[in-house]
Design an enzyme around this catalytic site. Structure first.
Site, PDB file in Angstrom:
ATOM      1  N   HIS A 247       0.816  -1.206   0.000  1.00  0.00           N
ATOM      2  CA  HIS A 247       0.000   0.000   0.000  1.00  0.00           C
ATOM      3  C   HIS A 247       0.853   1.260   0.000  1.00  0.00           C
ATOM      4  O   HIS A 247       0.416   2.305  -0.504  1.00  0.00           O
ATOM      5  CB  HIS A 247      -0.960  -0.014   1.191  1.00  0.00           C
ATOM      6  CG  HIS A 247      -2.083  -0.971   1.018  1.00  0.00           C
ATOM      7  ND1 HIS A 247      -2.961  -1.300   2.038  1.00  0.00           N
ATOM      8  CD2 HIS A 247      -2.499  -1.700  -0.061  1.00  0.00           C
ATOM      9  CE1 HIS A 247      -3.849  -2.169   1.597  1.00  0.00           C
ATOM     10  NE2 HIS A 247      -3.576  -2.425   0.327  1.00  0.00           N
ATOM     11  N   HIS A 379      -3.940  -6.328 -10.736  1.00  0.00           N
ATOM     12  CA  HIS A 379      -2.628  -5.752 -10.431  1.00  0.00           C
ATOM     13  C   HIS A 379      -1.603  -6.076 -11.513  1.00  0.00           C
ATOM     14  O   HIS A 379      -0.815  -5.212 -11.914  1.00  0.00           O
ATOM     15  CB  HIS A 379      -2.127  -6.266  -9.081  1.00  0.00           C
ATOM     16  CG  HIS A 379      -2.843  -5.683  -7.902  1.00  0.00           C
ATOM     17  ND1 HIS A 379      -2.632  -4.399  -7.460  1.00  0.00           N
ATOM     18  CD2 HIS A 379      -3.768  -6.228  -7.078  1.00  0.00           C
ATOM     19  CE1 HIS A 379      -3.391  -4.164  -6.400  1.00  0.00           C
ATOM     20  NE2 HIS A 379      -4.094  -5.248  -6.163  1.00  0.00           N
TER      21      HIS A 379
END
Length: 405
Positions: A247, A379
């Protein structure tokens, strides 16, 4: 990373990834969780977040000229307009079971709704039937139910009837809300969403800066950090204990996308924050235990907690390194990009069964303690696109405008 040769390699990998998920359509509508070989795992519920991600991914594929992506995107989109949508009370269930009923407790989560907005944005740009209507509907729900204007952040979840909001507040849902907000504006939504994204990023910047650039992820209803949250369950796939390395990279990239989108109106703290978040994630995460790869989480002193390697962390690392190189021109980001792509290529890319291994153990062997199978492609596909795209607009709009990655 800007060479024609590398661009061709990224394009070839993207084509391979898109081929892996062509069978993702679920009989109920929506996208199935994929197993290691790319087959739908029909014993698992149909997840809104996976379905929305696959609309986005195969919408990108369609924008890139692959017509075989159209039916995949359309089937996933039908899941969002059909069984995953709560026609009685509005919004989207987190998941539905094999009989079409909502998976208990039938909550309405910001995380899932953010991905519906992203899916609708890409569907709109790809001219998929129903995309524009879905975008209007999804942004309305995000604004009416999740956006807390007083806090300048999104609430995390509600019960099915929108009568009780969960007392938990989380950064993960807000992070994907930022991505969705920026993408929605690119698809024609109200530009106010960029200012809301900026408010979220400002909160994260302040929290991270006061915590050695490790982002506190979990909060109570008053937005007071809960640093011990899930200490007893550190491998939670969505709300793990401690700082989540991936993150840090993802927020760094999003802040640079936002800076570019705001142009001359961008505040001067966005780029320095992106650099600091990136540097902390790289220092804490990369090869810190003697093996290549990124650990999943650390404690608040930077000591690894969950050392398994998640594919999405590496994907976000290479994307963040690419955008920082594009933003700053500094060679160190290009060096890290090359090092990390070599790791992706040798450890994560599964040339036998397809896609990328979603999880590796500490010795970089396939594992499944957090992520069994290869649920989706979001992703990995974005990691093959972002390095070759401008910082603004967001990927779907950039591809539609003629950037091909």
């Amino acid at each position: 990373m800007d060479s024609d040769e590398h661009g061709s390699r990224l394009a070839a990998e993207r084509q391979r990834l898109l081929g892996f998920g062509l069978g993702t359509a679920h009989p109920l509508g929506g996208a199935a969780w994929l197993d290691d070989a790319g087959n739908p795992d029909l014993e698992r519920p149909v997840q809104t977040w996976i379905t929305a991600r696959m609309v986005h991914v195969y919408g990108l594929g369609l924008l890139l000229g692959r017509e075989d992506c159209r039916p995949v995107a359309e089937a996933a989109l039908a899941g969002l307009t059909g069984p995953l949508h709560d026609g009685e009370r509005g919004g989207w269930f987190a998941a539905v079971l094999a009989d079409g009923s909502p998976e208990p407790p039938a909550e309405k989560s910001c995380y899932a709704h953010a991905f519906v907005v992203l899916a609708a944005s890409t569907a709109t740009l790809a001219a998929l039937d129903g995309g524009r209507a879905l975008l209007e509907q999804a942004t309305r729900v995000l604004e009416d139910r999740f956006w807390d204007d007083e806090a300048g952040l999104c609430r995390d979840s509600w019960d099915r009837g929108w009568s009780v909001a969960d007392g938990y507040r989380g950064i993960n849902a807000n992070m994907h809300a930022v991505e969705a907000m920026l993408s929605a504006v690119d698809a024609g939504a109200d530009p106010v969403w960029r200012q809301r994204a900026l408010r979220i990023c400002r909160f994260v910047e302040r929290q991270a800066r006061g915590n050695h650039w490790r982002i506190p992820e979990h909060y109570d209803a008053s937005w007071v950090a809960l640093p011990d949250y899930h200490r007893e369950n550190p491998r939670d796939p969505f709300k793990p204990f401690g700082a989540t390395v991936g993150h840090g990279f993802e927020w760094a990239r999003l802040m640079l996308h936002l800076e570019a989108a705001l142009g001359t109106q961008a505040p001067d703290w966005l780029a320095p924050a992106a650099v600091s978040l990136f540097d902390r994630a790289a220092t804490d995460g990369w090869a810190v235990d003697g093996e290549p790869g990124f650990v999943y989480t650390t404690d608040w002193a930077g000591v690894p907690v969950v050392r398994e390697r998640m594919h999405w962390v590496a994907a976000e690392a290479v994307a963040a390194a690419a955008v920082l190189h594009r933003r700053t021109g500094k060679e160190r980001y290009a060096r890290l990009y090359r090092t990390w792509w070599e790791y992706v290529d040798t450890a994560l890319v599964d040339r036998d069964a397809g896609s990328w291994h979603h999880e590796l153990d500490v010795h970089n062997q396939p594992a499944a303690t957090v992520w069994p199978g290869k649920p989706d492609l979001y992703h990995a596909v974005q990691a093959t696109l972002v390095p070759r795209l401008p910082l603004a607009p967001m990927p779907a709009a950039a591809v539609r405008a003629g950037s091909t990655g």
